[in-house]
Scaffold this motif. Structure first.
Motif, PDB file in Angstrom:
ATOM      1  N   MET A   1      -1.521  -7.170 -14.069  1.00  0.00           N
ATOM      2  CA  MET A   1      -2.486  -7.542 -15.100  1.00  0.00           C
ATOM      3  C   MET A   1      -1.866  -7.308 -16.469  1.00  0.00           C
ATOM      4  SD  MET A   1      -6.264  -5.938 -15.865  1.00  0.00           S
ATOM      5  CE  MET A   1      -6.868  -6.297 -14.225  1.00  0.00           C
ATOM      6  N   GLY A   2      -1.923  -8.336 -17.330  1.00  0.00           N
ATOM      7  CA  GLY A   2      -1.355  -8.228 -18.659  1.00  0.00           C
ATOM      8  C   GLY A   2      -2.197  -7.353 -19.572  1.00  0.00           C
ATOM      9  N   LEU A   3      -1.615  -7.002 -20.728  1.00  0.00           N
ATOM     10  CA  LEU A   3      -2.305  -6.134 -21.670  1.00  0.00           C
ATOM     11  C   LEU A   3      -3.587  -6.782 -22.185  1.00  0.00           C
ATOM     12  CD1 LEU A   3      -2.465  -3.614 -23.367  1.00  0.00           C
ATOM     13  CD2 LEU A   3      -0.845  -4.619 -24.974  1.00  0.00           C
ATOM     14  N   PHE A   4      -3.557  -8.076 -22.430  1.00  0.00           N
ATOM     15  CA  PHE A   4      -4.752  -8.754 -22.934  1.00  0.00           C
ATOM     16  C   PHE A   4      -5.888  -8.673 -21.918  1.00  0.00           C
ATOM     17  CE2 PHE A   4      -7.450 -12.515 -23.432  1.00  0.00           C
ATOM     18  CZ  PHE A   4      -7.818 -12.391 -24.765  1.00  0.00           C
ATOM     19  N   ASP A   5      -5.585  -8.882 -20.629  1.00  0.00           N
ATOM     20  CA  ASP A   5      -6.619  -8.806 -19.593  1.00  0.00           C
ATOM     21  C   ASP A   5      -7.193  -7.392 -19.483  1.00  0.00           C
ATOM     22  OD1 ASP A   5      -6.473 -11.487 -18.872  1.00  0.00           O
ATOM     23  OD2 ASP A   5      -4.792 -11.138 -17.503  1.00  0.00           O
ATOM     24  N   LYS A   6      -6.315  -6.390 -19.615  1.00  0.00           N
ATOM     25  CA  LYS A   6      -6.780  -5.001 -19.579  1.00  0.00           C
ATOM     26  C   LYS A   6      -7.748  -4.737 -20.728  1.00  0.00           C
ATOM     27  CE  LYS A   6      -2.630  -2.932 -17.496  1.00  0.00           C
ATOM     28  NZ  LYS A   6      -1.509  -1.990 -17.744  1.00  0.00           N
ATOM     29  N   LEU A   7      -7.373  -5.212 -21.894  1.00  0.00           N
ATOM     30  CA  LEU A   7      -8.213  -4.999 -23.059  1.00  0.00           C
ATOM     31  C   LEU A   7      -9.538  -5.731 -22.914  1.00  0.00           C
ATOM     32  CD1 LEU A   7      -5.461  -5.385 -25.792  1.00  0.00           C
ATOM     33  CD2 LEU A   7      -6.506  -3.280 -24.992  1.00  0.00           C
ATOM     34  N   ARG A   8      -9.485  -6.927 -22.376  1.00  0.00           N
ATOM     35  CA  ARG A   8     -10.705  -7.716 -22.212  1.00  0.00           C
ATOM     36  C   ARG A   8     -11.681  -7.005 -21.283  1.00  0.00           C
ATOM     37  NH1 ARG A   8     -10.616 -14.209 -20.949  1.00  0.00           N
ATOM     38  NH2 ARG A   8     -12.317 -14.752 -22.352  1.00  0.00           N
ATOM     39  N   ARG A   9     -11.143  -6.451 -20.194  1.00  0.00           N
ATOM     40  CA  ARG A   9     -11.993  -5.713 -19.259  1.00  0.00           C
ATOM     41  C   ARG A   9     -12.536  -4.446 -19.918  1.00  0.00           C
ATOM     42  NH1 ARG A   9     -12.135  -7.377 -14.139  1.00  0.00           N
ATOM     43  NH2 ARG A   9     -10.607  -8.926 -13.442  1.00  0.00           N
ATOM     44  N   ALA A  10     -11.681  -3.813 -20.729  1.00  0.00           N
ATOM     45  CA  ALA A  10     -12.122  -2.599 -21.423  1.00  0.00           C
ATOM     46  C   ALA A  10     -13.251  -2.910 -22.388  1.00  0.00           C
ATOM     47  CB  ALA A  10     -10.944  -1.977 -22.175  1.00  0.00           C
ATOM     48  N   PHE A  11     -13.150  -4.033 -23.103  1.00  0.00           N
ATOM     49  CA  PHE A  11     -14.195  -4.410 -24.038  1.00  0.00           C
ATOM     50  C   PHE A  11     -15.504  -4.687 -23.304  1.00  0.00           C
ATOM     51  CE2 PHE A  11     -10.542  -6.237 -26.711  1.00  0.00           C
ATOM     52  CZ  PHE A  11     -10.358  -5.014 -27.324  1.00  0.00           C
ATOM     53  N   SER A  12     -15.408  -5.290 -22.115  1.00  0.00           N
ATOM     54  CA  SER A  12     -16.617  -5.628 -21.361  1.00  0.00           C
ATOM     55  C   SER A  12     -17.310  -4.379 -20.836  1.00  0.00           C
ATOM     56  CB  SER A  12     -16.267  -6.557 -20.194  1.00  0.00           C
ATOM     57  OG  SER A  12     -15.451  -5.885 -19.248  1.00  0.00           O
ATOM     58  N   ALA A  13     -16.558  -3.283 -20.745  1.00  0.00           N
ATOM     59  CA  ALA A  13     -17.120  -2.037 -20.203  1.00  0.00           C
ATOM     60  C   ALA A  13     -17.740  -1.166 -21.281  1.00  0.00           C
ATOM     61  CB  ALA A  13     -16.024  -1.242 -19.478  1.00  0.00           C
ATOM     62  N   GLN A  14     -17.661  -1.562 -22.538  1.00  0.00           N
ATOM     63  CA  GLN A  14     -18.142  -0.722 -23.627  1.00  0.00           C
ATOM     64  C   GLN A  14     -19.606  -0.334 -23.525  1.00  0.00           C
ATOM     65  OE1 GLN A  14     -17.112  -2.551 -27.324  1.00  0.00           O
ATOM     66  NE2 GLN A  14     -14.949  -2.160 -27.084  1.00  0.00           N
ATOM     67  N   PRO A  15     -20.515  -1.234 -23.140  1.00  0.00           N
ATOM     68  CA  PRO A  15     -21.928  -0.820 -23.066  1.00  0.00           C
ATOM     69  C   PRO A  15     -22.175   0.307 -22.080  1.00  0.00           C
ATOM     70  CG  PRO A  15     -21.742  -3.211 -23.063  1.00  0.00           C
ATOM     71  CD  PRO A  15     -20.349  -2.665 -22.877  1.00  0.00           C
ATOM     72  N   GLU A  16     -21.264   0.493 -21.129  1.00  0.00           N
ATOM     73  CA  GLU A  16     -21.460   1.531 -20.115  1.00  0.00           C
ATOM     74  C   GLU A  16     -20.838   2.857 -20.530  1.00  0.00           C
ATOM     75  OE1 GLU A  16     -19.783   0.069 -16.570  1.00  0.00           O
ATOM     76  OE2 GLU A  16     -20.922  -1.783 -16.532  1.00  0.00           O
ATOM     77  N   GLU A  17     -20.201   2.901 -21.712  1.00  0.00           N
ATOM     78  CA  GLU A  17     -19.458   4.106 -22.100  1.00  0.00           C
ATOM     79  C   GLU A  17     -20.364   5.320 -22.227  1.00  0.00           C
ATOM     80  OE1 GLU A  17     -17.197   3.342 -25.552  1.00  0.00           O
ATOM     81  OE2 GLU A  17     -15.661   2.194 -24.487  1.00  0.00           O
ATOM     82  N   GLU A  18     -21.548   5.134 -22.866  1.00  0.00           N
ATOM     83  CA  GLU A  18     -22.440   6.266 -23.063  1.00  0.00           C
ATOM     84  C   GLU A  18     -22.887   6.853 -21.730  1.00  0.00           C
ATOM     85  OE1 GLU A  18     -25.676   5.354 -25.587  1.00  0.00           O
ATOM     86  OE2 GLU A  18     -24.406   4.831 -27.315  1.00  0.00           O
ATOM     87  N   LEU A  19     -23.206   5.979 -20.755  1.00  0.00           N
ATOM     88  CA  LEU A  19     -23.609   6.451 -19.428  1.00  0.00           C
ATOM     89  C   LEU A  19     -22.477   7.234 -18.778  1.00  0.00           C
ATOM     90  CD1 LEU A  19     -25.587   6.536 -17.074  1.00  0.00           C
ATOM     91  CD2 LEU A  19     -24.688   4.314 -16.334  1.00  0.00           C
ATOM     92  N   LYS A  20     -21.258   6.715 -18.899  1.00  0.00           N
ATOM     93  CA  LYS A  20     -20.110   7.396 -18.294  1.00  0.00           C
ATOM     94  C   LYS A  20     -19.901   8.771 -18.925  1.00  0.00           C
ATOM     95  CE  LYS A  20     -17.436   3.389 -16.756  1.00  0.00           C
ATOM     96  NZ  LYS A  20     -16.158   2.656 -16.884  1.00  0.00           N
ATOM     97  N   VAL A  21     -20.022   8.846 -20.240  1.00  0.00           N
ATOM     98  CA  VAL A  21     -19.862  10.132 -20.923  1.00  0.00           C
ATOM     99  C   VAL A  21     -20.895  11.129 -20.432  1.00  0.00           C
ATOM    100  CG1 VAL A  21     -20.060  11.300 -23.153  1.00  0.00           C
ATOM    101  CG2 VAL A  21     -18.784   9.159 -22.972  1.00  0.00           C
ATOM    102  N   LYS A  22     -22.143  10.648 -20.271  1.00  0.00           N
ATOM    103  CA  LYS A  22     -23.205  11.516 -19.772  1.00  0.00           C
ATOM    104  C   LYS A  22     -22.893  12.003 -18.362  1.00  0.00           C
ATOM    105  CE  LYS A  22     -28.199  11.688 -19.008  1.00  0.00           C
ATOM    106  NZ  LYS A  22     -29.465  10.925 -19.074  1.00  0.00           N
ATOM    107  N   GLN A  23     -22.441  11.088 -17.514  1.00  0.00           N
ATOM    108  CA  GLN A  23     -22.110  11.454 -16.141  1.00  0.00           C
ATOM    109  C   GLN A  23     -20.960  12.458 -16.095  1.00  0.00           C
ATOM    110  OE1 GLN A  23     -21.372   7.577 -14.518  1.00  0.00           O
ATOM    111  NE2 GLN A  23     -23.485   7.321 -13.799  1.00  0.00           N
ATOM    112  N   GLU A  24     -19.976  12.256 -16.964  1.00  0.00           N
ATOM    113  CA  GLU A  24     -18.839  13.172 -17.006  1.00  0.00           C
ATOM    114  C   GLU A  24     -19.288  14.561 -17.446  1.00  0.00           C
ATOM    115  OE1 GLU A  24     -15.733  12.910 -16.093  1.00  0.00           O
ATOM    116  OE2 GLU A  24     -15.985  10.866 -15.394  1.00  0.00           O
ATOM    117  N   ASP A  25     -20.204  14.626 -18.433  1.00  0.00           N
ATOM    118  CA  ASP A  25     -20.716  15.916 -18.904  1.00  0.00           C
ATOM    119  C   ASP A  25     -21.465  16.628 -17.789  1.00  0.00           C
ATOM    120  OD1 ASP A  25     -19.637  15.464 -21.372  1.00  0.00           O
ATOM    121  OD2 ASP A  25     -21.504  14.741 -22.289  1.00  0.00           O
TER     122      ASP A  25
END
Length: 416
Positions: A1-25
């Motif tokens: 997977m190229g860098l652009f595809d990685k970044l694109r997937r990362a951008f799509s995951a942004q709305p879930e970041e807060e939930l992930k942070v909560k779960q990690e805590d």
């Protein structure tokens, strides 16, 4: 997977970041609670038990087999507890490493906010009057990319490649065209950096010597002070050499940094021979077992011949004492100067063997695109970047975090 595809997937995951942070805590809290409970497990005092057994009446003496079984059970419990504690420790280390990566990405995100907004504004302005991908569009694209400080050659290459790419994709919407532009920038950047070494090199034995070059006012001395602080905090023995003896106040500025970070500075009076300072510094570094020697130099580009001779003389002095010195020659560039920084880099590359770039003040500029130009046109690795004014804001360069920070919000999220 190229860098652009990685970044694109990362951008799509942004709305879930807060939930992930909560779960990690919550996970971290659960691990800490488990660790506390297990550390409170009663520890059996074998010596005390043995005394009690020996002092009991014969009728109360426990069979040897029962005693052995109890001891074995205790040993098993202790081993299990130790294994659990080791597992928790490994999990905690992994959690810390993961958090460190997140924190580093956040530094780039915050540090590149101005560049991201500036770059995004230019792309959005280009697409505001977008009607079709014609010759006028590509001419405007070239101007836009040059204004975004990605470099003239890079802008021309991107424009040329996009002519075919946009037709191949049949890109018609603004989002499609924007993604095509950014993907080409990222792919070109990634391709140029395949064999790039962004790490700092250290001597296998004896002092590591790092020579700093750059014009006045780019943050060279401040970079040296912050790097000295980093290594000093790591427990390394650091020495500074004030070889910029011609600029008024340069010696005093480095001396103040030395005091601030508790690092010794080798210096001579103003107008002294810079090579003489380098000679004293390298001798001291070897004799007193210093780990790292950071050498400041003058940056008088208006007289290239004198500068070249001066740097060459300093290098000869260093190499006489340590044959493979300097181990790095770092060129400090001020990111806020945009294309002027690229011009300086080209000039310094002509007069000395630059091994890497220190890009200062990256957080204070909308011209972060200059990193793309440095890699694509000069083929020099960026090794350190300034992402703030704090003592710890001089960071090792990370290509993925940089690209993410620069293009965040400009790429259409990946749809699975």
């Amino acid at each position: 997977m190229g860098l652009f595809d990685k970044l694109r997937r990362a951008f799509s995951a942004q709305p879930e970041e807060e939930l992930k942070v909560k779960q990690e805590d919550e996970k971290q809290a659960e691990l800490q609670e488990k660790e506390v409970e297990e550390n409170e497990t009663p520890v059996v005092d074998e010596a005390s038990e043995k005394v009690e057994l020996d002092s009991t009446e014969p009728s109360q003496v426990v069979e040897d087999e029962t005693i052995d079984q109890s001891v074995n059970e205790i040993a098993d419990a202790e081993n299990n507890l130790q294994a659990d504690n080791q597992e928790i420790e490994i999990q905690n280390v992994n959690e810390l490493n993961s958090q460190a990566n997140v924190d580093e990405a956040k530094r780039y995100d915050k540090g590149l906010e101005k560049s991201r907004q500036g770059f995004g504004a230019k792309i959005n302005a280009l697409l505001a009057n977008f009607r079709s991908v014609d010759e006028d569009f590509f001419e405007e694209l070239e101007e836009t990319l040059i204004e975004a400080d990605v470099g003239f050659e890079t802008a021309m290459n991107i424009s040329e490649q996009l002519r075919a790419e946009v037709k191949l994709r049949n890109a018609k919407s603004k989002a499609d065209v924007s993604d095509a532009i950014i993907e080409k920038l990222v792919d070109m950047y990634e391709e140029e950096g395949q064999n790039e070494d962004n790490s700092l090199h250290f001597a296998k034995q004896g002092p590591t010597v790092i020579l700093f070059v750059g014009v006045n006012g780019v943050g060279k001395t401040t970079t040296i002070g912050k790097l000295a602080h980093r290594y000093n905090m790591q427990g390394k023995k650091v020495l500074l050499a004030a070889c910029d003896t011609f600029r008024a106040g340069a010696i005093q500025q480095l001396a103040k940094w030395g005091e601030r970070v508790s690092v010794e500075v080798v210096q001579k009076p103003e107008k002294s021979d810079p090579a003489a300072v380098a000679f004293d510094a390298i001798k001291k570094a070897k004799a007193e077992n210093y780990d790292i020697l950071l050498v400041d130099t003058a940056g008088r580009l208006q007289n290239k011949v004198n500068l070249m001779n001066e740097l060459a003389k300093i290098k000869r002095i260093l190499q006489k004492e340590i044959p493979d010195a300097p181990h790095e020659v770092l060129l400090a560039l001020d990111a806020t100067t945009g294309q002027n920084a690229l011009t300086q880099a080209k000039q310094f590359k002509e007069v000395t063997d630059v091994t890497g770039i220190v890009l200062t003040k990256l957080d204070g500029t909308a011209r972060g695109g200059i990193v793309l130009a440095i890699r694509n046109e000069l083929h020099l690795p960026v090794k350190l970047v300034g992402l703030g004014e704090g003592m710890d804001d001089l960071r090792d360069f990370n290509a993925e975090d940089f690209v993410y920070g620069l293009f965040k919000g400009l790429v259409t999220p990946k749809k699975d």
